[in-house]
Design an enzyme around this catalytic site. Structure first.
Site, short mmCIF file in Angstrom:
data_model
loop_
_atom_site.label_atom_id
_atom_site.label_comp_id
_atom_site.label_asym_id
_atom_site.label_seq_id
_atom_site.Cartn_x
_atom_site.Cartn_y
_atom_site.Cartn_z
N PRO A 2 -6.36 -2.92 -7.65
CA PRO A 2 -6.43 -4.39 -7.96
C PRO A 2 -7.26 -5.21 -6.86
CG PRO A 2 -4.15 -3.61 -8.05
CD PRO A 2 -5.10 -2.36 -7.53
N GLU A 3 -8.20 -6.22 -7.18
CA GLU A 3 -8.65 -7.11 -6.34
C GLU A 3 -8.31 -8.58 -6.62
OE1 GLU A 3 -13.07 -6.27 -6.80
OE2 GLU A 3 -12.85 -4.41 -7.39
N ARG A 113 1.22 5.98 -7.03
CA ARG A 113 0.59 6.87 -6.07
C ARG A 113 1.05 6.63 -4.60
NH1 ARG A 113 -6.04 7.42 -6.52
NH2 ARG A 113 -5.55 8.84 -4.91
N ARG A 178 -26.49 -10.90 10.26
CA ARG A 178 -25.81 -9.88 9.73
C ARG A 178 -26.87 -9.06 9.08
NH1 ARG A 178 -19.97 -10.22 9.67
NH2 ARG A 178 -19.98 -7.97 9.22
#
Ligand SMILES: [Zn+2]
Length: 305
Positions: A2-3, A113, A178
């Protein structure tokens, strides 16, 4: 896994269905699910009798706010799910924690899990103002003196991409200097919270940016495209109740509908919806990455992978 859109869907479901409910009892069937307080018996004693006032989200965690100010955090991780079960629903062998509600329903934490974690914390610290005008030293002192609060659980997380304060200008500031690849940076939860493998690939396709581009190589126009793309793929995910490829379900125990709306993720070998060429899969930082080599051209000096 899930995001942001999946966790947001669960949080909105729970806000609708359990805000105002009282937790009369809790049963912990897999002790390691409980991160805080320990041991699980302590968690059960502290959550018993609590009233839920509202449910929200930070990063990839569901936040269940309680009437006394404490906050229950649920990190779903790989296969976690929070499901509201009406009275008489058959027991779930994968339920790791079961909260009994005063009205006879159960709020079940299912996790095949068992990677997910639940914590109960003091409130506060979530809405930390941007501290650019305070010295790092003063900030550090203030933080170590304060008790551990729910905000501290998320202190290393980056900004919420759907927050009104997350502007293209702010994204540009964060990308500056970055050297990381775009794909790697989007998955970094300290850079931006809530984006995972699916929505990172989708956002880069929508922005027409190659996942191997260096973050500091983007033009101002490309940054604006990326900003718009991140927000639009997440909003689309939420409006479709999330993406399900297996375990993810909303609090109604039903899968989301966003998988069939994806443009590149798990579409290797299929034609690009924009240009008709074939979607490719490469591995970046041990994560599968799906993209269109025509719409998302490789950066100069990089051979097409
Ligand atoms: Zn294409």
């Amino acid at each position: 896994m899930p995001e942001l859109p999946e966790v947001e869907t669960v949080a909105r479901d729970l806000q609708r269905w359990v805000a105002g409910a009282r937790i009369t009892e809790a049963e912990v069937r897999w002790g390691r699910t409980i991160r805080h307080p320990e041991p699980p018996e302590q968690f059960v004693a502290e959550i018993r009798g609590a009233q839920i006032t509202r449910v929200g989200r930070r990063a990839k965690s569901v936040l269940i706010h309680l009437a006394d100010g404490r906050v229950l955090t649920v990190a779903l991780r790989m296969t976690g799910a929070l499901i509201v079960a009406p009275p008489g629903t058959p027991d779930d062998p994968y339920a790791r924690v079961v909260f009994s509600l005063a009205d006879g329903r159960e709020l079940r934490y299912r996790d095949v899990r068992k990677f997910g974690r639940i914590g109960l914390w003091e409130g506060g610290g979530l809405l930390r103002r941007r501290t650019a005008n305070r010295s790092t030293r003063a900030r550090r002192t203030a933080e170590t003196k304060a008790p551990y609060r729910v905000g501290d659980v998320f202190r290393r997380h980056g900004p919420e991409p759907l927050a009104s304060t997350f502007s293209a200008k702010r994204l540009a500031e964060r990308l500056k200097g970055r050297s990381a690849r775009l794909k790697t940076l989007l998955l970094d939860q300290s850079f931006i919270a809530g984006v995972g493998n699916i929505y990172a690939d989708e956002a880069l396709w929508r922005a027409q940016l190659n996942p191997l581009r260096r973050a500091d190589s983007l033009t101002p126009d490309e940054v604006r495209r990326l900003h718009r793309a991140i927000r639009s793929v997440l909003r689309q995910g939420i409006s479709n109740r999330g993406t399900s490829f297996g375990d993810y379900v909303g609090a109604d125990d039903q899968p989301g509908a966003n998988a069939e709306r994806l443009a590149v993720y798990r579409r290797t070998g299929e034609p690009c919806y924009r240009c008709g060429r074939i979607i490719q899969r490469i591995v970046i930082g041990q994560r599968s990455t799906h993209f269109c080599p025509h719409c998302q051209p490789a950066p100069a000096g990089e051979a097409a992978v």
